[in-house]
Design a protein around this motif. Structure first.
Motif, PDB file in Angstrom:
ATOM      1  N   LEU A 223       0.768  -1.292   0.185  1.00  0.00           N
ATOM      2  CA  LEU A 223       0.214  -0.082  -0.108  1.00  0.00           C
ATOM      3  C   LEU A 223       1.167   1.396  -0.049  1.00  0.00           C
ATOM      4  O   LEU A 223       0.734   2.223   0.021  1.00  0.00           O
ATOM      5  N   ARG A 224       1.756   1.292   0.752  1.00  0.00           N
ATOM      6  CA  ARG A 224       2.818   2.201   0.934  1.00  0.00           C
ATOM      7  C   ARG A 224       3.165   3.261  -0.598  1.00  0.00           C
ATOM      8  O   ARG A 224       3.635   4.200  -1.050  1.00  0.00           O
ATOM      9  N   LEU A 225       4.296   2.005  -1.302  1.00  0.00           N
ATOM     10  CA  LEU A 225       4.672   1.875  -2.485  1.00  0.00           C
ATOM     11  C   LEU A 225       3.287   1.783  -3.823  1.00  0.00           C
ATOM     12  O   LEU A 225       3.489   2.783  -4.670  1.00  0.00           O
ATOM     13  N   GLN A 226       2.400   1.837  -3.259  1.00  0.00           N
ATOM     14  CA  GLN A 226       1.246   2.199  -4.109  1.00  0.00           C
ATOM     15  C   GLN A 226       0.967   3.736  -3.544  1.00  0.00           C
ATOM     16  O   GLN A 226       0.293   4.885  -4.964  1.00  0.00           O
ATOM     17  N   LEU A 230       1.032   6.597  -6.658  1.00  0.00           N
ATOM     18  CA  LEU A 230      -0.501   7.239  -6.394  1.00  0.00           C
ATOM     19  C   LEU A 230      -0.038   8.947  -7.139  1.00  0.00           C
ATOM     20  O   LEU A 230      -0.495   9.680  -7.120  1.00  0.00           O
ATOM     21  N   ARG A 231       1.032   9.337  -5.456  1.00  0.00           N
ATOM     22  CA  ARG A 231       1.748  10.909  -5.593  1.00  0.00           C
ATOM     23  C   ARG A 231       2.205  11.202  -6.374  1.00  0.00           C
ATOM     24  O   ARG A 231       2.178  12.452  -6.701  1.00  0.00           O
ATOM     25  N   ARG A 232       3.135  10.220  -6.717  1.00  0.00           N
ATOM     26  CA  ARG A 232       4.061  10.162  -7.764  1.00  0.00           C
ATOM     27  C   ARG A 232       3.525  10.784  -9.406  1.00  0.00           C
ATOM     28  O   ARG A 232       3.705  11.916  -9.972  1.00  0.00           O
ATOM     29  N   ALA A 233       2.414   9.391  -9.495  1.00  0.00           N
ATOM     30  CA  ALA A 233       1.352  10.163 -10.833  1.00  0.00           C
ATOM     31  C   ALA A 233       0.162  11.307 -10.917  1.00  0.00           C
ATOM     32  O   ALA A 233       0.513  12.202 -11.369  1.00  0.00           O
ATOM     33  N   GLU A 235       1.501  14.436  -8.821  1.00  0.00           N
ATOM     34  CA  GLU A 235       2.544  14.971  -8.955  1.00  0.00           C
ATOM     35  C   GLU A 235       2.645  15.496 -10.808  1.00  0.00           C
ATOM     36  O   GLU A 235       2.617  16.359 -10.870  1.00  0.00           O
ATOM     37  N   ARG A 236       2.716  14.000 -11.488  1.00  0.00           N
ATOM     38  CA  ARG A 236       2.998  14.134 -12.269  1.00  0.00           C
ATOM     39  C   ARG A 236       1.887  14.857 -13.756  1.00  0.00           C
ATOM     40  O   ARG A 236       2.185  15.485 -14.012  1.00  0.00           O
ATOM     41  N   PHE A 237       0.654  14.114 -12.884  1.00  0.00           N
ATOM     42  CA  PHE A 237      -0.786  14.606 -13.385  1.00  0.00           C
ATOM     43  C   PHE A 237      -0.441  16.542 -13.350  1.00  0.00           C
ATOM     44  O   PHE A 237      -0.610  17.504 -14.212  1.00  0.00           O
ATOM     45  N   LYS A 238      -0.758  16.787 -12.168  1.00  0.00           N
ATOM     46  CA  LYS A 238      -1.174  18.462 -12.068  1.00  0.00           C
ATOM     47  C   LYS A 238       0.584  19.224 -12.835  1.00  0.00           C
ATOM     48  O   LYS A 238      -0.084  20.342 -12.800  1.00  0.00           O
ATOM     49  N   LEU A 239       1.813  18.305 -12.693  1.00  0.00           N
ATOM     50  CA  LEU A 239       3.028  18.384 -13.381  1.00  0.00           C
ATOM     51  C   LEU A 239       2.012  19.191 -15.076  1.00  0.00           C
ATOM     52  O   LEU A 239       2.520  20.428 -16.140  1.00  0.00           O
ATOM     53  N   ILE A 333     -12.406  10.649 -16.541  1.00  0.00           N
ATOM     54  CA  ILE A 333     -11.480   9.712 -16.258  1.00  0.00           C
ATOM     55  C   ILE A 333     -12.429   9.059 -14.494  1.00  0.00           C
ATOM     56  O   ILE A 333     -12.512   9.784 -13.897  1.00  0.00           O
ATOM     57  N   GLN A 334     -12.048   7.957 -14.389  1.00  0.00           N
ATOM     58  CA  GLN A 334     -12.855   6.956 -13.618  1.00  0.00           C
ATOM     59  C   GLN A 334     -11.374   7.003 -12.186  1.00  0.00           C
ATOM     60  O   GLN A 334     -10.206   6.701 -12.619  1.00  0.00           O
ATOM     61  N   THR A 335     -11.776   7.602 -11.516  1.00  0.00           N
ATOM     62  CA  THR A 335     -10.801   7.527 -10.128  1.00  0.00           C
ATOM     63  C   THR A 335     -11.715   6.193  -9.001  1.00  0.00           C
ATOM     64  O   THR A 335     -13.430   6.343  -8.816  1.00  0.00           O
ATOM     65  N   SER A 336     -10.716   5.953  -7.805  1.00  0.00           N
ATOM     66  CA  SER A 336     -11.831   5.129  -6.371  1.00  0.00           C
ATOM     67  C   SER A 336     -12.504   5.975  -6.270  1.00  0.00           C
ATOM     68  O   SER A 336     -13.568   5.413  -5.689  1.00  0.00           O
TER      69      SER A 336
END
Length: 515
Positions: A223-226, A230-233, A235-239, A333-336
């Motif tokens: 979960l930490r890796l996920q 997700l946090r990196r994704a 950040e990339r999405f925001k960038l 876009i579909q999210t949880s």
């Protein structure tokens, strides 16, 4: 030869008053009927026997012997009711069994006689892994002569292991030395099996706990890796959103604004903090907000990537209330947490201005084409007339070439001159046509000062005016809504023709007036 049996040599008269008191105490304790089915009761009975055996060391009388036999039988009956093995051993000259209760057969499969026939049977049946421990325990117990309890494993006659918890006590003689050992052994195999099952269950629980902890740790790490991915994704999405040249907005199905970029702030003139958490209706013209809410609900029922408001003019509402024309592209876009919509918004103000310019240019081109068509229709006859004259004169010249008379040659030269004149007129018409096409391509009418136009024309024709001695006289001329190029070409042609077709030898005077 002395008799070595002190217990058998004593007479009844030799019985001490203390022995009698101990026998009476034994009887009292036996008459109390302790419960031999319990461990404490069994130990109480054994203690009574120990007192009896100690008293028996003296030589009793017949009465006392009868009383002792009665008590012994009663105690033996009590012992045989105990759900455990009772035993006694003589400590003189080593360790030898004097008595073992019949329960030994139920416990280990040996009868009492089989057990007593082999003096070291108890040691033979002791589990190999417990013999060393028993030896140490027994040596300590004998040296201290104190009550002791211990747990050992024995091998039954059938070969299976029996767990036994034993308790021993010592019977001392009058001098205080340990004389007999009295004990009881309880079968605790079920307890041990229960303990083993409990330990096994506890081990299973420990293993399950360890596996669960490992699984929780692995799952936590996963979960930490996920979350990290997700946090990196995110950040990339925001960038990516921030780097977009278009204004970008992310909203949920309820129309709440979740993310905006700098371009959107510039377009609508809001700060990010003023938009996050607000409804997208904040950016919609008030007259369209109700319809927009219905359209938004319909979009999230069937979310697809498409342009918003296909075929309609869309406008966004700025912070100051002004409207800006926009084009909007929608991407779901579909999210949880459900569906989100990414809106790419483009300011099309300049695009609409360019379209207006293009429409104006197209209109002017269409008008010029119509005018050109009309001009071509008007001059077509004038263009054909010189051509017909040229054709006619060419035929006359051809006929003169075959005539050898002198007057024919003179006629041919005359026809040739007329043909040249026709060619010149044809050239002028063509030039006029080209000039008109250029003039028609100029811009629309504007306020033009005719005085300024005449001044410009006189300046262009200054050399011709000076060389011919011409003079241009004009009154004050008005300003008109005209095409300047058209009017300049008109004045130039008029003045130029007036000078060209002047009377020979007379300087021309050209007057320009307005009425």
């Amino acid at each position: 030869m002395d008799d070595k049996r002190p217990a058998a040599a004593a007479t009844p008269e030799a019985l001490s008053q203390g022995a009698v008191e101990r026998l009476l105490e034994l009887r009292h304790r036996v008459d109390a009927d302790p419960d031999p089915t319990t461990e404490s009761g069994a130990l109480a009975v054994l203690s009574a026997l120990a007192g009896q055996r100690s008293a028996g060391a003296d030589r009793p009388s017949n009465a006392i012997r009868d009383e002792r036999d009665y008590s012994a039988k009663k105690h033996q009956l009590l012992l045989e009711q105990i759900p455990a093995v009772t035993f006694s051993a003589d400590l003189q000259g080593g360790l030898s069994d004097l008595y073992v209760s019949p329960q030994i057969e139920k416990l280990l499969g040996f009868t009492s006689d089989e057990w007593l026939q082999d003096p070291v049977r108890w040691y033979r049946q002791l589990h190999e892994d417990d013999k060393a421990r028993w030896t140490e325990d027994f040596a300590s117990v004998v040296s201290k002569a104190e009550p002791f309890q211990g747990v050992y494993r024995f091998i039954a006659k059938a070969g299976h292991v029996v767990w036994v918890r034993g308790a021993v006590n010592f019977i001392r003689d009058d001098s205080g030395r340990p004389r007999f050992l009295q004990g009881v052994g309880f079968d605790i195999s079920e307890i041990k099996r229960g303990e083993a099952a409990t330990q096994q269950a506890e081990q299973v629980l420990r293993d399950a706990k360890r596996d669960l902890e490992r699984e929780v740790a692995e799952r936590t790490e996963e979960l930490r890796l996920q979350l990290d991915r997700l946090r990196r994704a995110e950040e990339r999405f925001k960038l990516a959103v921030e780097a977009s040249p278009s204004a970008m907005l992310v909203s949920d199905a309820d129309g709440k604004i979740l993310l905006v970029n700098r371009q959107l702030e510039r377009l609508f003139r809001y700060e990010e903090s003023e938009l996050l958490g607000q409804s997208v209706d904040l950016l919609v013209p008030r007259a369209s907000s109700e319809a927009h809410a219905r359209l938004r609900d319909g979009y999230f029922r069937e979310p697809t990537a498409r342009r918003m408001g296909e075929g309609r003019d869309l406008f966004g509402r700025r912070k100051d209330g002004s409207l800006v024309p926009v084009e909007i592209g929608l991407t779901p876009i579909q999210t949880s947490e459900g569906w989100l919509a990414i809106s790419a918004i483009m300011d099309i103000s300049q695009h609409m201005q360019r379209e207006e310019v293009l429409r104006d240019q197209a209109s002017r081109l269409e008008r010029s084409n119509r005018e050109l068509e009309e001009f071509a229709h008007v001059v077509s006859h004038d263009l054909q007339a010189p051509l017909r004259q040229i054709s006619n004169y060419a035929q006359l010249i051809e006929s003169c070439l075959h005539d050898e008379r002198p007057e024919a040659r003179s006629s041919g030269e005359k026809y040739l001159g007329r043909m040249v004149d026709s060619v010149a007129r044809m050239r002028r018409l063509i030039n006029d046509l080209l000039l008109y096409s250029r003039v028609s391509a100029s811009k629309d009418a504007e306020a033009v000062s005719l005085d300024a136009v005449v001044n410009d024309v006189c300046a262009d024709l200054n050399a011709l005016i000076v060389s011919t001695g011409a003079r241009v006289v004009r009154q004050a001329l008005p300003s008109l809504m005209i095409r300047r190029l058209h009017m300049q070409q008109l004045f130039q042609n008029l003045i130029q023709n007036a000078i060209k077709y002047r009377r020979p030898g007379v300087p021309p005077v050209i007057e320009v007036t307005a009425t």
